[in-house]
Scaffold this motif. Structure first.
Motif, PDB file in Angstrom:
ATOM      1  N   CYS A   5      -2.731   5.478   5.115  1.00 14.64           N
ATOM      2  CA  CYS A   5      -2.092   4.610   4.131  1.00 14.64           C
ATOM      3  C   CYS A   5      -2.508   3.170   4.395  1.00 14.64           C
ATOM      4  O   CYS A   5      -2.500   2.714   5.539  1.00 14.64           O
ATOM      5  N   ASN A   6      -2.883   2.468   3.340  1.00 17.18           N
ATOM      6  CA  ASN A   6      -3.300   1.073   3.455  1.00 17.18           C
ATOM      7  C   ASN A   6      -2.517   0.175   2.501  1.00 17.18           C
ATOM      8  O   ASN A   6      -3.072  -0.694   1.868  1.00 17.18           O
ATOM      9  N   ASP A   7      -1.247   0.427   2.341  1.00 16.70           N
ATOM     10  CA  ASP A   7      -0.331  -0.340   1.494  1.00 16.70           C
ATOM     11  C   ASP A   7      -0.674  -0.252   0.005  1.00 16.70           C
ATOM     12  O   ASP A   7       0.086   0.293  -0.755  1.00 16.70           O
ATOM     13  N   HIS A   8      -1.794  -0.804  -0.419  1.00 18.68           N
ATOM     14  CA  HIS A   8      -2.131  -0.844  -1.839  1.00 18.68           C
ATOM     15  C   HIS A   8      -2.940   0.373  -2.302  1.00 18.68           C
ATOM     16  O   HIS A   8      -3.064   0.629  -3.492  1.00 18.68           O
ATOM     17  N   ASP A  10      -4.920   4.345  -0.522  1.00 16.69           N
ATOM     18  CA  ASP A  10      -5.012   5.253   0.620  1.00 16.69           C
ATOM     19  C   ASP A  10      -6.443   5.723   0.796  1.00 16.69           C
ATOM     20  O   ASP A  10      -7.213   5.765  -0.172  1.00 16.69           O
ATOM     21  N   CYS A  49      -1.302   3.389  -3.968  1.00 20.71           N
ATOM     22  CA  CYS A  49      -0.696   4.049  -2.811  1.00 20.71           C
ATOM     23  C   CYS A  49       0.058   5.302  -3.258  1.00 20.71           C
ATOM     24  O   CYS A  49       0.921   5.236  -4.129  1.00 20.71           O
ATOM     25  N   ARG A  51       2.205   6.948  -1.568  1.00 22.02           N
ATOM     26  CA  ARG A  51       3.595   6.822  -1.121  1.00 22.02           C
ATOM     27  C   ARG A  51       4.439   6.125  -2.174  1.00 22.02           C
ATOM     28  O   ARG A  51       5.532   6.537  -2.498  1.00 22.02           O
ATOM     29  N   GLU A  52       3.906   5.032  -2.709  1.00 18.73           N
ATOM     30  CA  GLU A  52       4.643   4.272  -3.724  1.00 18.73           C
ATOM     31  C   GLU A  52       4.826   5.087  -4.992  1.00 18.73           C
ATOM     32  O   GLU A  52       5.840   4.964  -5.670  1.00 18.73           O
ATOM     33  N   GLU A  59       8.933  10.297   5.021  1.00 18.35           N
ATOM     34  CA  GLU A  59       8.766   8.893   5.365  1.00 18.35           C
ATOM     35  C   GLU A  59      10.077   8.115   5.289  1.00 18.35           C
ATOM     36  O   GLU A  59      10.344   7.245   6.106  1.00 18.35           O
TER      37      GLU A  59
END
Length: 186
Positions: A5-8, A10, A49, A51-52, A59
């Motif tokens: 994961c790289n915030d903005h 992946d 992302c 995740r977002e 998580e």
């Protein structure tokens, strides 16, 4: 499949025959910005992302207990494999109990970690001694691995005030640990 994961966005690394179907699902969900394939291995950068886009899940449980995911996340055979870092053992126990309410949880390994030495990088990977890490870092920085080489083991040994054979032993042991970790990951 492994995910960083790289915030903005992946980074995904997929191996095997199912990569196209996984990437199609990811593309539909958040888009695929870039993709490179060689043999049965594919690297892809997502458009956003994951995740977002998803929310919830493992998580959130980790975050509620102040625990950290250690990248990469790995997925295989329909299971999510992750490494968790908790500086407080009770937080890890809380994560375990909360996850068991919604998921089948298997603990593959549990170990206590201490604070790293100042010059030893705190990253997942093989455990190098402080001297091995210092020697390896200097070899890279001074161009020992460049082509053509910009330094020698004799020069590196002088830098550390070591016998050349001792420096070479530290370097070979570090290289061996890195090579073994790389081979085990394939």
């Amino acid at each position: 499949m492994e995910l960083w994961c790289n915030d903005h966005c992946d980074l995904l690394r997929l191996r095997g025959t199912g990569a196209d179907s996984v990437l199609a699902a990811v593309d539909e969900r958040v888009g695929i910005r870039e993709r490179a394939t060689e043999g049965d291995s594919t690297l892809a950068v997502t458009g956003a992302c994951l995740r977002e886009a998803g929310g919830g899940g493992v998580e959130d449980v980790l975050a509620a207990h102040g625990c950290l995911l250690v990248p990469p996340l790995a997925y295989s055979d329909g299971e999510k494999h992750l490494r968790v870092l908790a500086l407080d053992p009770t937080a890890l126990t809380g994560v375990y109990h909360d996850l068991r309410e919604d998921y089948d949880v298997t603990v593959a390994d549990k170990r206590e970690v201490s604070a790293p030495e100042p010059d030893v990088p705190a990253v997942a990977g093989p455990e190098l001694t402080a001297r091995q890490a210092s020697v390896l870092r200097a070899a890279v920085e001074d161009g020992y691995y460049a082509f053509p080489r910009r330094t020698s083991t004799a020069a590196l040994a002088d830098r550390f005030d070591l016998a050349r054979s001792t420096l070479e032993e530290h370097l070979r042991r570090a290289e061996g640990k890195l090579a073994s970790a790389y081979a085990a990951d394939r």
